[in-house]
Structures are given as C-alpha cells and as structure tokens.
Scaffold this motif. Structure first.
Motif, short mmCIF file in Angstrom:
data_model
loop_
_atom_site.label_atom_id
_atom_site.label_comp_id
_atom_site.label_asym_id
_atom_site.label_seq_id
_atom_site.Cartn_x
_atom_site.Cartn_y
_atom_site.Cartn_z
N SER A 125 28.25 43.40 41.52
CA SER A 125 29.53 43.52 40.95
C SER A 125 29.93 42.42 39.95
O SER A 125 29.39 41.26 40.10
CB SER A 125 30.51 43.52 42.01
OG SER A 125 30.49 42.51 43.12
N LEU A 126 30.86 42.77 39.02
CA LEU A 126 31.16 41.81 37.92
C LEU A 126 32.67 42.30 37.88
O LEU A 126 33.19 43.31 37.37
CB LEU A 126 30.48 42.29 36.61
CG LEU A 126 30.81 41.52 35.31
CD1 LEU A 126 31.02 40.03 35.33
CD2 LEU A 126 30.11 42.11 34.17
N ILE A 127 33.37 41.14 37.76
CA ILE A 127 34.89 41.22 37.54
C ILE A 127 35.17 40.33 36.31
O ILE A 127 34.93 39.08 36.34
CB ILE A 127 35.61 40.49 38.76
CG1 ILE A 127 35.35 41.36 40.03
CG2 ILE A 127 37.19 40.62 38.50
CD1 ILE A 127 35.71 42.81 39.92
N PHE A 128 35.75 41.06 35.46
CA PHE A 128 36.11 40.05 34.18
C PHE A 128 37.37 39.38 34.44
O PHE A 128 38.20 39.78 35.05
CB PHE A 128 36.75 41.16 33.10
CG PHE A 128 35.63 41.81 32.27
CD1 PHE A 128 34.12 41.83 32.83
CD2 PHE A 128 35.97 42.51 31.22
CE1 PHE A 128 33.26 42.53 32.03
CE2 PHE A 128 34.97 43.23 30.43
CZ PHE A 128 33.57 43.22 30.84
N GLN A 129 37.18 37.94 34.06
CA GLN A 129 38.37 36.90 34.26
C GLN A 129 38.76 37.12 35.78
O GLN A 129 39.90 36.81 36.06
CB GLN A 129 39.56 37.36 33.39
CG GLN A 129 39.08 37.39 31.99
CD GLN A 129 40.37 37.20 30.93
OE1 GLN A 129 41.07 36.26 30.80
NE2 GLN A 129 40.59 38.60 30.42
N GLY A 130 37.51 37.06 36.63
CA GLY A 130 37.96 37.28 38.12
C GLY A 130 37.81 35.72 38.80
O GLY A 130 38.32 35.72 39.99
N GLY A 131 37.61 34.73 37.66
CA GLY A 131 37.84 33.29 38.20
C GLY A 131 36.76 32.66 38.98
O GLY A 131 35.86 31.85 38.72
N SER A 132 36.27 33.32 40.16
CA SER A 132 35.31 32.94 41.11
C SER A 132 34.39 33.97 41.52
O SER A 132 34.64 35.00 41.83
CB SER A 132 35.87 32.29 42.55
OG SER A 132 35.12 31.67 43.34
N GLY A 133 33.20 33.57 41.58
CA GLY A 133 32.02 34.62 41.95
C GLY A 133 32.35 35.21 43.20
O GLY A 133 31.91 36.38 43.49
N GLY A 134 32.68 34.66 44.16
CA GLY A 134 33.02 34.99 45.55
C GLY A 134 33.89 36.21 45.50
O GLY A 134 34.04 37.05 46.50
#
Length: 896
Positions: A854-863
């Motif tokens: 999974s990849l989150i744009f501008q999600g801040g932290s990998g967890g």
C-alpha cells in the motif's frame, strides 16, 4: 427492350446498391475470478434521427423541437458541434482542447505540434517514465509514450495536432477552405448554409446545428440513422412518442449500453468506454478495422486492452439505397452476437475490502483519528501534527505464487457508467484535479497502483541487504550504529538519531531490517564500517545495488494487461543530465540582469547560459569559476553570488558521489517505483526468488461458452548466488511485524505476517491552483508595488517571443524588480509536501500466499499505510464474517 432501353436499365441498376445498417452488439461481460459480474450490458432507449425520413423543409423545426425535449428533461445528448460560446465570444473547441492539453502538461502555449511532442518525450524520458534511445524514430517514441499511458493529441505522420486536422476536415465538410476563419465567421456562414432564420438566437441556432452536424457527418451513409442521445428516461420517450407527428425521422429504439452494476467498483481495472474521437483511433478502428465513427470503444483498462474480444459481432439490417445513399427498401435482418467474457483474477470480496479500507485509512489520517479494528486500534497521527493532505493512495494484493492480482484499488476512483453513453462536460470537469498545477492533487481517473512511480523509502532496504550478502558479506556481521555519518560537509543520520538523538547500537542484517537502521545500510552500500573506521570484508558500491534492483524487475514493466509505467532504477549518468537541465531553467531567468553588455533577449545570452551549464561535469574550483564569470561579463558585484550558487547548488551535486549511494541504499534519491512493481518485488522475496509476469486476467470465454482461453502464468527465477540468502530478508521482515515498526499492527493478528514500513521524502512546495493570485497576494512581502509589477510583466510579455501564462511574466517581473529574490524565497508562503507512506507485506510467513503493498500520498509515516494491508489479509484468510458484498443488478444482461 435491352437494345432500346438498355442504357436506362443499366443506370437504374447502377443507382440501386445494397447496404447494411449495423445493429450494435452487446459488449462482452467482465467478471471476477468467481463469476461475479463487474461489467455487462443493459437495454436502454436510444434516440436517433434518419435523414431519409425527414421533411427537408421542416428539418430545422424538427431539430429544434427534439433538442428542446432533451434539454427540458436534462438528458445527455451527443454534441460534436465544434463551435461554442465562451466569456470571450465564439470559440472552436479544437483550439480549446489543444490549449487545455498544453496547460495541463506545462507546455509553452506558443509551441507547435513537433515542439510539443519533443517536450513531452523529453520530460517523460527525464522522469524515467520512458527510455528514449538516440536511434529511436518518432513512431517508436510515440509507441513508448502511449505504452506508458500518455496520448499526446499529435499525428506523428503529419506532425500536426490531431484537433487541427479534425478542424480542417470539418470545415471542408461545409466547403469552407479558409483555414484561418474565425469561429464567429464560421458560425454565421453555417447559419446561412443551414437556412436558419436570422431572428433565431445563437443558442437556438446552435441546437439546430448540433443535429444537422450529426446528420451531415454521415456523408454518403445517409441511410444510417444518426444517434442523438442514449439511455434516455421513460419520460423523454413518452414525450417523443406524444409528439411523433411533429418529429418526422426521429425514432426511439432499444439498444444495449455498457453497464457497471457496482458503480465505481474496480473502476481503474475495468476502465471506461467512449466514442471514437482521436485521429489515432480513427485510423486504427475506422480505417483499419471497419468500425463506424459513432461506435463506442474501450478507452482505458480492460475495456481498451481487450476491445477485440469484448466488442462482439454487430447484426445488421440489409437495405437497398440509391446512388445518393437514400433508403429505398428493407431487405433482411441479422441479429448481433455479444462479445466474449473476460474473467479477471481479482476476488470481488477482497477488492471491496481493499477499496473500503483504503478510503477509511485516508479519511482517518486526514483527521489524525484512530483506525478501529478487531485486530487492534491504531492512532494515525504524529504527536506533533496531522497529515491532512493524505487524499490519495493505492493498494495491490498479489498471489506470490502466480503473479495474479487478487485486488487492486486506487483512490479517489470514478464511476465508469458516466462514460457509457458519452460523458457530459460538467461530469468530466468534476473528475479533473482541483489544482492542475499540483502533481499530487487527487486524480480520480488516474490509477496510482500502476501509473505512479515514487521513492520506496525503507521498503527498498531488502535489495541493499541482499546485494551485500550476495557479494559475500556475512549477514551476522554487526555494525554499531553511531547515529550519523559526516561526509563532505553533510550529515547522513539514522532516522532514530534524526528524530530522538538516539542510536540502535550493534546491528546485523536481520536487526537492521527490523529497526530500519539507516546507519547499517549506509555502511554496507559502500563496503565500509564507519563505526570502526575500516573497510568491510567485501567490496560494495552503487552498481551492485542497481543491478540487484533490476533483477527484481524494478526497471521494467510487470506485464499487467492494463496501462502501466515502468519505474526507474537510478542511473548515475542521468543525474548529470538532470542537474544540467535544472541549472539551465534556474539561471536562465535569474541572470537576466547579471551581464554588463547584453540583455536576455539575444542569442549571445543563450550561448553564455549554455556555457555555464556546460561546466557542470567539470566542476571548476571556486576561484577558477569566479574568473570565468568575470570573462563572461557578469557584473562585478554579482560574480561571487552566482559563482557560489551554481557551484554549491548544482556543480557539486552533478556527478554521482558517495552521498548518492547512501540515499540509494535506503530507498531515497532518484528511485521511482509503482505499487504494482513493489508488490512483484516483495512476491519474489516471499516465493524464493521467482519473478512473476503479473496478470489481472484469468481467462477468456467465448459467448457460446464453447471455447476458453486460459492466460498462461509465467515466472522466471532470479539468478542469485545463494537462494538461501533470501531467508535473511524474510526473517528481518518477520521481525518487523513481531518486534519492529509494524508490531502494533499485528499484535492481535492470528496469522504471522512479514512486513516492512517505509517513509519516502517528498520535498518542495505545493504549487498554487492560481499562481497569479498567489504572487499578487504576496507582493507586499516582496517589498513591491502591484502597479509597477504588472506594468513590468506587460513589458516582458511584449518583449518575449514566447506565449506563456501570465503568472510566468509576473514572476519574472518580481525578480527583475527585486533581483535578490530567488524562486525559493518567492515560494516560501506555500505549503510544503508531506512524505509518502509505504507498507509492504506477505503472509503466511512460513508458506507465503499473498503479498500486499500500500502507498499513501503525503501519509506522513509508513506504518499509517499498514491497516489497509491487514484488512485485506484478514479477508483473504477468512477471518472476517462472511457476507454478500456485491449483488448483481437484475436489469443487467447480455441477452437481447
């Protein structure tokens, strides 16, 4: 009789020709691996108008009345008439479409088709999305651009914008050979051509022209009805039937249209359909394959890539027509046959969980809330901030044994039903990014999972570790984390040091993966133990890591049967090219007033800028560089300033150095990979080194169910010295879930999962949606007067040979009037980007079946990207309560 009337009979025979009026075949179905319907066809009411049955004297009245009915009932109708009314008056849609495309792709508005094509190709090559070889022809470059999912509206054979070609063809349809005719002049000429009363308003006149243009587009095929609107309501049908005597030639028929029973579900996989429009589509489908210009075709996704099997075989009504294409008699009718059925590898239940969990994850991150789950709650916020710009993301679930896509979601998504009958301007506008200048703005039509490549962050560290132990490094060799490494005046810190000023202590490979210890990976990437200030017992360098990256497919397409781009393994030579390019764009405007003897608008100015850029690889000493600047007649007071700027911001960064290798080792720098590539890479770690050819299609079944074509599963084992080395990577990833950065995620999860978190830096400021308004709003902060800035911007625009957006001239004016300002200083009031959040995983740890990335744009932290992966795994392993997640629409059918 033959002798006397032979010529008459011959003419009669010649003037009677048999033709087929096609009846549309339902498109083949698209179903999931278990047979759940994802795309089918349903009967709908279609309004057509037939030239043959019209009362020619009253055709304008018929057209006007039909358009009134459609508009009153808010029906979407086919509007291909290319003259529209704007705030600035009459306009051709052809020019508007080219202008919009240039703006969306940051292309100078003054560039012609060839220049625009070269710009697109160069930009995609520089970004690593395509790879252009010196001997590539224009056709080969176009193929590569299209394969990457980009379709510039340019005809390569004519090197002209396809919209301009269509404009010329359209004008000739009305015998207008004046290519430079204005839209207003053309509109008035057509008003006369169509015998439209001068007293009728332009809006009403245009309504008539919309219908008559559809009829005229049939050309010789007047016997074919022209479709005006599809999928109309029963209310509209009743109104047309009620006024049938006043609407000669207008008919309502029941025809199949594409239907997606679950709306936006799996939209980026399924794709969309649309009417044949571009020149390339006309050449391929109409000229090459015999489609009608009005046919709907697959535009993206499975709909596009399996168009040949989904289309089906049209039926026809055989008619007799005269030499002018007018209908004489109906002869016979043949029924259509639906297309074949495409079965996907995705599981609908898993797909639904993926989509819902991805959306829930994004919404939770945006408010810094708690992601609630029976497997453990997780707060998705940093103690110091909330990542409210986390509005986009993607997730891919893959069978590690076969490369089958089990679920793939990208958010935001869209409803492909909007395109089934031709999308309205309003609906299309709603699917466009709110901020066209921001590359990370949410794009509903864009599949992030296959079409976006970004830095992988720490999820890449397994590659670095494997490269080292394949070269002979003992995986148990311990390196003491000393917090940071000083190198060339720069500090390369471990994340633990950067955030908490703490150190991990001694780390071997498994521990370094568990703790994501940058210090360890910095050291092994260059074969040097910085904690002991001595070389490691193996030789290592950037090339070893790069080659290992390529072995795991990170430089190639995965083979999935929808649009995808290939990510980019960094290329040390490319760094110099990109540095030169960035330097050119930086100093071209910056140095406009830096020379004593020339201005910006001269060839000599261009030559001097190119000379400065040409010194990048050489990287002269500071004193030598100051001497050269003086020889180029740079103003004495500015020599030192520009020398330091180009040397320390560009020259020292131009060539690949040890710091670049450090960044390479931890997944930062010039890496760029797609989620689907990452899922395939993680699968290869899990399945003992087999790189799969990815597939989202399971099989194709003929409409009569007599033939089934299975899609072959292909894989190739990565050539490693010791496949046992993969076990160290797997053990490190298991420890991440058990003791490391993903411990909170899987404490209550009943199945042992191997995982790795990653946070990839995204630097820079976010462009404003309205750059002009931003600049004018902050003129006081720049100590400038608005009237003077606008005056100077106007002067620059008049002096320029370019046709740039107004904000570009305003920015130049600001820097002209306050030379001390840099672009960085001008942009300082803009928001900055937050980091990308990556999460990679597979399970079960001892007998891997599924990988989830999974990849989150501008999600801040990998967890923070982890909960969606955990939800998907829970569904896959049957840990959730069973429920009927999707229901087929009873009205959806292919039986007509």
């Amino acid at each position: 009789m033959t002798a006397i009337k032979g010529e008459d009979y011959y003419l009669i025979a010649e003037n009677k020709v048999y033709r087929n009026i096609e009846t549309q075949a339902p498109r083949g179905e698209i179903r999931d691996r278990n047979g759940v319907l994802l795309a089918g066809s349903k009967p709908s009411f279609t309004v057509s108008i037939s030239q043959n049955e019209l009362n020619q004297e009253g055709v304008n009245e018929t057209a006007s009345l039909l358009m009134n009915i459609l508009k009153e009932n808010q029906e979407t109708y086919i509007d291909e008439f290319p003259i529209v009314f704007t705030e600035n008056g009459y306009a051709f849609t052809y020019e508007q479409k080219v202008r919009d495309w240039k703006i969306q792709n940051n292309i100078d508005l003054s560039k012609n088709a060839e220049e625009s094509f070269r710009t697109v190709a160069r930009n995609l090559n520089d970004q690593g999305i395509i790879k252009i070889n010196p001997d590539d022809s224009d056709l080969e470059i176009q193929r590569k651009i299209n394969q990457a999912g980009f379709y510039p509206p340019i005809s390569i054979s004519k090197m002209e914008f396809t919209e301009f070609i269509k404009k010329q063809e359209w004008l000739l349809r009305y015998r207008i050979r004046q290519e430079d005719i204005t839209a207003e002049e053309a509109f008035k000429r057509l008003k006369t051509f169509h015998n439209i009363d001068e007293n009728i308003s332009d809006d009403k006149a245009r309504d008539i022209m919309v219908i008559k243009d559809l009829l005229r587009s049939k050309g010789y095929f007047q016997y074919e009805p022209a479709v005006v609107a599809m999928d109309i309501s029963k209310t509209t049908v009743s109104k047309i039937e009620e006024l049938s005597l006043e609407l000669p030639g207008v008919s309502v028929d029941v025809e199949p249209i594409r239907y997606y029973p679950n709306g936006a579900f799996a939209s980026h996989i399924l794709g969309q359909i649309g009417r044949i429009s571009s020149q390339d589509e006309i050449e391929k489908y109409v000229t090459g394959l015999g489609y009608n210009r009005s046919d709907m075709i697959g535009k993206t996704g499975i709909e596009k890539h399996f168009e040949d099997v989904l289309r089906g075989e049209n039926g026809y009504r055989r008619v007799q027509v005269d030499a002018f294409g007018r209908l004489i008699e109906n002869i016979e009718t043949t029924q259509p046959s639906a297309g074949d059925t495409v079965y996907l590898t995705i599981d609908s239940k898993l797909q639904k969980v993926a989509e819902e969990s991805l959306k829930k994850t994004l919404e939770t991150i945006q408010v810094g809330g708690i992601y609630e789950s029976q497997w453990g709650n997780m707060r998705l916020r940093n103690n110091r901030r909330v990542y409210n710009k986390a509005t986009s993301g993607a997730v891919v679930a893959m069978d590690v044994r076969t490369g089958e896509i089990l679920a793939m979601a990208s958010y935001p998504d869209y409803d492909p039903n909007l395109f089934a009958t031709g999308i309205s301007i309003e609906d299309m506008a709603n699917l466009m990014p709110a901020n066209m200048n921001d590359p990370l703005a949410p794009k509903p039509l864009y599949n992030i999972a296959t079409m976006t490549a970004v830095q992988p962050g720490s999820t890449f560290k397994m590659i670095t570790g494997l490269a080292a132990i394949e070269n002979g490094l003992d995986p148990n060799y311990k390196i003491k984390d000393e917090g940071y490494i000083e190198l060339g005046g720069r500090t390369f810190g471990c994340w633990l040091w950067n955030v908490y000023r703490q150190k991990h202590g001694e780390e071997d490979l498994i521990g370094a993966l568990r703790d994501s210890c940058n210090y360890y990976f910095y050291s092994i990437s260059v074969g040097y133990d910085y904690s002991k200030d001595k070389p490691l017992p193996v030789k290592m360098g950037s090339q070893d890591i790069l080659e290992m990256s390529k072995l795991f497919g990170l430089d190639n397409l995965t083979g999935v049967q929808i649009e995808e781009i290939s990510g980019r393994v960094p290329n040390p030579d490319q760094k110099l090219i990109e540095t030169r390019r960035s330097l050119y764009f930086d100093i071209y405007n910056r140095m406009a007033n830096h020379f004593t003897d020339i201005t910006q608008n001269s060839q000599t100015y261009e030559d001097r800028i190119n000379e400065i850029v040409g010194w990048t690889q050489e990287n002269p000493s500071r004193s030598e560089l100051m001497r050269r600047m003086t020889d180029l007649n740079v103003k004495k007071e500015l020599v030192e300033e520009i020398t330091d700027h180009v040397k320390y911001s560009y020259y020292t960064q131009g060539n690949w150095n040890q710091g670049d290798t450090f960044n390479l080792a931890i997944g930062q720098g010039a890496h760029a990979y797609t989620p689907i590539q990452m899922a395939n890479y993680i699968s290869a770690i899990a399945n003992d080194g087999y790189l799969n050819k990815v597939t989202v299609v399971d099989k194709i079944e003929s409409y009569d169910k007599k033939q089934i074509n299975e899609i072959p599963r292909e894989s190739e084992r990565i050539p490693l010295n010791n496949y046992g080395n993969l076990e160290y990577l797997r053990r490190g990833m298991i420890d991440v879930s058990d003791e490391g950065t993903a411990k909170q995620l899987f404490e209550k999860f009943p199945i042992k999962v191997a995982s790795k978190t990653g946070t990839a830096q995204k630097t820079g400021t976010i462009p404003e949606a309205d750059e002009e308004a931003y600049l004018l709003r902050h003129l006081r902060d720049f100590n400038l007067n608005q009237a003077r800035v606008l005056e100077r911007a106007e002067e620059l625009e008049k002096e320029s040979n370019e046709n740039l957006p107004k904000h570009r001239y305003i920015r130049r004016a600001i820097k002209d009037l306050n030379p001390s300002l840099t672009d960085t200083q001008i942009n300082r009031f803009k928001e900055t980007y937050d980091n990308f959040a990556w999460f990679v995983s597979y399970a079960p740890h001892d007998n891997p079946e599924i990988a989830v990335v999974s990849l989150i744009f501008q999600g801040g932290s990998g967890g923070y990207a982890g909960p969606v992966a955990r939800d998907i795994m829970a569904q896959y392993f049957g840990l959730n309560e069973e429920e009927e997640l999707l229901e087929e629409d009873p009205d959806s059918t292919s039986d007509f």
